[in-house]
Scaffold this motif. Structure first.
Motif, PDB file in Angstrom:
ATOM      1  N   TYR A   1     -14.357   2.221   1.647  1.00 49.02           N
ATOM      2  CA  TYR A   1     -13.386   1.622   0.740  1.00 49.02           C
ATOM      3  C   TYR A   1     -13.915   1.621  -0.690  1.00 49.02           C
ATOM      4  O   TYR A   1     -13.163   1.752  -1.641  1.00 49.02           O
TER       5      TYR A   1
ATOM      6  N   VAL B   1     -11.348  10.436   7.298  1.00 51.05           N
ATOM      7  CA  VAL B   1     -11.139  11.872   7.103  1.00 51.05           C
ATOM      8  C   VAL B   1     -11.911  12.249   5.849  1.00 51.05           C
ATOM      9  O   VAL B   1     -11.599  11.761   4.762  1.00 51.05           O
TER      10      VAL B   1
ATOM     11  N   THR C   1     -13.811  16.064  -2.377  1.00 50.77           N
ATOM     12  CA  THR C   1     -13.569  14.763  -1.742  1.00 50.77           C
ATOM     13  C   THR C   1     -12.065  14.657  -1.489  1.00 50.77           C
ATOM     14  O   THR C   1     -11.258  15.210  -2.226  1.00 50.77           O
ATOM     15  N   VAL C   2     -11.712  13.948  -0.427  1.00 52.48           N
ATOM     16  CA  VAL C   2     -10.296  13.811  -0.098  1.00 52.48           C
ATOM     17  C   VAL C   2      -9.618  12.943  -1.153  1.00 52.48           C
ATOM     18  O   VAL C   2     -10.020  11.809  -1.385  1.00 52.48           O
TER      19      VAL C   2
ATOM     20  N   GLY D   1      -4.788   9.799  -8.610  1.00 58.78           N
ATOM     21  CA  GLY D   1      -5.928   9.808  -9.519  1.00 58.78           C
ATOM     22  C   GLY D   1      -5.811  10.826 -10.625  1.00 58.78           C
ATOM     23  O   GLY D   1      -6.724  10.979 -11.432  1.00 58.78           O
TER      24      GLY D   1
ATOM     25  N   HIS E   1      -4.430   4.092  -0.744  1.00 59.85           N
ATOM     26  CA  HIS E   1      -4.699   2.816  -1.412  1.00 59.85           C
ATOM     27  C   HIS E   1      -4.932   3.069  -2.903  1.00 59.85           C
ATOM     28  O   HIS E   1      -5.649   3.993  -3.264  1.00 59.85           O
ATOM     29  N   GLY E   2      -4.385   2.233  -3.728  1.00 61.21           N
ATOM     30  CA  GLY E   2      -4.609   2.409  -5.159  1.00 61.21           C
ATOM     31  C   GLY E   2      -6.073   2.344  -5.526  1.00 61.21           C
ATOM     32  O   GLY E   2      -6.555   3.106  -6.362  1.00 61.21           O
ATOM     33  N   HIS E   3      -6.809   1.449  -4.881  1.00 60.45           N
ATOM     34  CA  HIS E   3      -8.216   1.277  -5.235  1.00 60.45           C
ATOM     35  C   HIS E   3      -9.158   1.855  -4.195  1.00 60.45           C
ATOM     36  O   HIS E   3     -10.227   2.353  -4.531  1.00 60.45           O
ATOM     37  N   TRP E   4      -8.770   1.765  -2.930  1.00 62.26           N
ATOM     38  CA  TRP E   4      -9.752   1.962  -1.858  1.00 62.26           C
ATOM     39  C   TRP E   4      -9.713   3.345  -1.234  1.00 62.26           C
ATOM     40  O   TRP E   4     -10.343   3.585  -0.218  1.00 62.26           O
ATOM     41  N   GLY E   5      -8.926   4.247  -1.805  1.00 56.19           N
ATOM     42  CA  GLY E   5      -8.956   5.636  -1.362  1.00 56.19           C
ATOM     43  C   GLY E   5      -8.000   5.946  -0.225  1.00 56.19           C
ATOM     44  O   GLY E   5      -7.267   5.078   0.256  1.00 56.19           O
ATOM     45  N   PRO E   6      -7.987   7.214   0.198  1.00 52.44           N
ATOM     46  CA  PRO E   6      -7.102   7.632   1.290  1.00 52.44           C
ATOM     47  C   PRO E   6      -7.622   7.095   2.622  1.00 52.44           C
ATOM     48  O   PRO E   6      -8.822   7.159   2.896  1.00 52.44           O
ATOM     49  N   LYS E   7      -6.711   6.578   3.430  1.00 49.92           N
ATOM     50  CA  LYS E   7      -7.107   6.029   4.739  1.00 49.92           C
ATOM     51  C   LYS E   7      -6.039   6.363   5.770  1.00 49.92           C
ATOM     52  O   LYS E   7      -4.841   6.355   5.464  1.00 49.92           O
TER      53      LYS E   7
ATOM     54  N   VAL F   1       0.848  -1.197   0.000  1.00 49.34           N
ATOM     55  CA  VAL F   1       0.000   0.000   0.000  1.00 49.34           C
ATOM     56  C   VAL F   1       0.885   1.249   0.000  1.00 49.34           C
ATOM     57  O   VAL F   1       1.925   1.276   0.658  1.00 49.34           O
TER      58      VAL F   1
ATOM     59  N   ARG G   1     -20.013   8.342  -4.100  1.00 46.04           N
ATOM     60  CA  ARG G   1     -19.706   7.974  -5.482  1.00 46.04           C
ATOM     61  C   ARG G   1     -18.718   6.809  -5.497  1.00 46.04           C
ATOM     62  O   ARG G   1     -17.821   6.750  -4.661  1.00 46.04           O
TER      63      ARG G   1
ATOM     64  N   ARG H   1     -15.580   4.815  -6.054  1.00 46.80           N
ATOM     65  CA  ARG H   1     -14.203   5.261  -6.254  1.00 46.80           C
ATOM     66  C   ARG H   1     -13.749   4.929  -7.677  1.00 46.80           C
ATOM     67  O   ARG H   1     -14.215   3.969  -8.280  1.00 46.80           O
ATOM     68  N   MET H   2     -12.797   5.738  -8.151  1.00 49.40           N
ATOM     69  CA  MET H   2     -12.410   5.672  -9.556  1.00 49.40           C
ATOM     70  C   MET H   2     -11.965   4.269  -9.981  1.00 49.40           C
ATOM     71  O   MET H   2     -12.254   3.817 -11.078  1.00 49.40           O
ATOM     72  N   HIS H   3     -11.270   3.576  -9.070  1.00 48.03           N
ATOM     73  CA  HIS H   3     -10.692   2.290  -9.451  1.00 48.03           C
ATOM     74  C   HIS H   3     -11.433   1.114  -8.818  1.00 48.03           C
ATOM     75  O   HIS H   3     -10.839   0.095  -8.475  1.00 48.03           O
ATOM     76  N   VAL H   4     -12.719   1.303  -8.602  1.00 51.95           N
ATOM     77  CA  VAL H   4     -13.571   0.222  -8.098  1.00 51.95           C
ATOM     78  C   VAL H   4     -14.688   0.003  -9.113  1.00 51.95           C
ATOM     79  O   VAL H   4     -15.197   0.965  -9.695  1.00 51.95           O
TER      80      VAL H   4
ATOM     81  N   GLU I   1     -16.636  10.123   0.044  1.00 52.62           N
ATOM     82  CA  GLU I   1     -17.532  10.691   1.039  1.00 52.62           C
ATOM     83  C   GLU I   1     -18.803  11.285   0.436  1.00 52.62           C
ATOM     84  O   GLU I   1     -19.688  11.705   1.161  1.00 52.62           O
ATOM     85  N   ARG I   2     -18.891  11.327  -0.892  1.00 53.62           N
ATOM     86  CA  ARG I   2     -20.141  11.760  -1.542  1.00 53.62           C
ATOM     87  C   ARG I   2     -20.970  10.565  -1.981  1.00 53.62           C
ATOM     88  O   ARG I   2     -21.972  10.732  -2.680  1.00 53.62           O
TER      89      ARG I   2
END
Lengths: 389, 92
Positions: free
Chosen positions: B46, A76, A108-109, A177, A53-59, A33, B53, B55-58, B50-51
């Motif tokens: 995951y 966050v 969005t973050v 992204g 995370h490449g797929h799952w967003g900022p954590k 990660v 939507r 995620r871009m890579h899901v 937060e909106r």
């Protein structure tokens, strides 16, 4: 004396420790990660990692046992109604039509970029796009700092109004992204007064708060850009990193896109202290000495258009006189065929011990203020953050 | 009751779901995500931002069809639907 370095990389979190006289890295978490930033909260001892995370967003991830085990931290997130102005991209205006105005988009973050720690229980996070998130409960919950988000320099209150329709904040390609938005990468807390804060934004400049984040003002006097018609404009600067001297906090250092800058009066005025003829000009990180405000270290790179080492040789530059003169520190660093780039959070100083890591996956360490260097590893993933802890 | 299959990668972060048959009450894909988040708190964050939507890579598929509405996840889910939550292949 710190005996441990926390290292965030594109593929996990490492701890570097000395054993039998030798420093060596050990993977302690987040294997596979992206880890943008790792730091230890000096108040609680908790380790925090800002993950992308490449797929799952900022954590957020945290460890209360020194890095042996990690758990997800709180989410966050921008609150409902948080909007920002996004200038149109080239190609978005149809042929024959007037150029579109900046549009309001829900925020969005995209990236958790940096963390900092204030009075006990208070934690700060800087994000792309340009959000400062604050926790007053030891990291259980984080809230967006509205005065900075609503600052007039970025269009005013866009929660409840349409604002001015114009933002002076540009962007950085450093978000995940491929988006282009401004980002907060440096947050400084004055050791004398935890309500005295600085943040630095790529691309906007430096802002200061004297009241714990209730109000913010620009701190860009003396800064010079070489990419806007007015080089001394109030906004539009591209600090790559700022640091302060813990023992003499009126002394601030800034590695900027357009050179190296130093302030000896708390950011009221900056002075350009680049020495381009010595290769000291472009770069990302800066580390300040903890006692002497005139001493700082950089890892220079060659020009913004190239972003590699100067002539294939890696060196650290140190000043001990407020940037009047710089010394090249090269002993132990590769001087031929090296193309390391060192990112903004990947150089750290603690009591004259320095460590830095590069996108080439090399990690170097000095125990004598940078005079000599040893190689800790040549085989790490690209290094994003290095921090003594 | 729609059945859900998750990419193996999500079990890494939500091991409590291991071995469970994931069956949820849902009329839309948004309902599916909400129900999954109730089963494994945090999972929604995951999969979506937060909106809400995607995620871009899901990616989410209902049967063989990739969801059309990535913003609100309003695609319908039938009682006998099989819903897949997957990583999008994004190179690298």
């Amino acid at each position: 004396m710190s005996d441990r370095v926390l290292v965030g990389t594109r593929k996990g979190t490492f701890v570097v420790e000395k054993s039998n006289g030798r420093w060596s890295p050990r993977l302690v978490g987040h294997q596979g990660v992206g880890v943008n930033f790792v730091a230890r909260d000096p108040n609680s001892g908790t380790l925090w990692a800002a993950l992308g995370h490449g797929h799952w967003g900022p954590k957020l991830s945290k460890s209360t046992d020194g890095g042996e085990t990690w758990e997800d931290g709180p989410t966050v997130a921008f609150p409902a109604g948080a909007r920002h102005l996004v200038p149109p991209f080239p190609g978005e205006t149809p042929e024959g039509e007037e150029p579109a105005a900046a549009r309001l988009e829900d925020a969005t973050v995209q990236k958790l970029w940096v963390m900092a720690f204030g009075r006990p229980g208070r934690i700060y996070i800087g994000t792309i796009p340009g959000g400062l998130f604050v926790s007053d409960d030891d990291g259980k919950t984080f809230e967006l700092n509205r005065p900075l988000w609503d600052h007039e320099s970025r269009g005013g209150n866009l929660f409840d109004t349409e604002g001015s329709g114009f933002t002076h904040w540009f962007g950085t390609p450093a978000s995940e992204g491929g988006n282009f938005a401004p980002g907060i990468h440096s947050i400084l807390v004055d050791p004398r007064d935890p309500d005295h804060l600085y943040v630095a934004i790529s691309t906007a400049g430096v802002l200061e708060s004297l009241d714990g984040g209730e109000t913010w003002r620009s701190r860009n006097k003396g800064m010079l850009m070489d990419y806007l018609p007015d080089p001394a404009a109030e906004w539009g600067h591209d600090p790559h990193a700022i640091e302060l001297c813990k023992g003499d906090p009126d002394h601030l250092w800034q590695q900027n896109h357009c050179g190296v800058f130093y302030s000896s009066n708390g950011g009221a005025e900056w002075k350009k202290v680049s020495k381009p003829e010595q290769g000291v000009h472009f770069g990302f990180p800066v580390a300040a000495d903890e006692r002497d405000g005139r001493t700082a270290w950089l890892v220079p790179g060659k020009a913004d258009s190239q972003r590699v080492t100067v002539d294939g040789s890696l060196f650290v530059a140190r000043t001990e006189d407020g940037g009047e003169t710089w010394t090249d520190l090269r002993e132990g660093l590769p001087q031929d065929g090296a193309y390391d780039v060192v990112y903004r959070h990947a150089l750290s100083n603690a009591n004259g011990r320095l460590a830095f890591g590069s996108t080439t996956g090399n990690l170097y360490l000095s125990e004598d203020r940078g005079d000599t260097w040893q190689t800790v590893s040549n085989n790490l993933p690209p290094v994003y953050s290095v921090m003594w802890a | 009751m729609a059945r859900v299959e998750l990419t193996r990668h999500l079990y890494l972060y939500f091991p409590q779901l291991e071995g469970q048959e994931l069956v949820v009450e849902a009329e839309t894909v948004a309902d599916v995500v909400r129900e999954l988040d109730a089963l494994a708190p945090g999972l929604g964050g995951y999969v979506c931002d937060e909106r809400g939507r995607l995620r871009m890579h899901v990616n989410i598929f209902v049967g063989d069809e990739r969801v059309a509405d990535r913003d609100r996840l309003s695609d319908p889910v039938a009682p006998d639907s099989l819903v897949y939550v997957l990583q999008a292949l994004s190179g690298g």
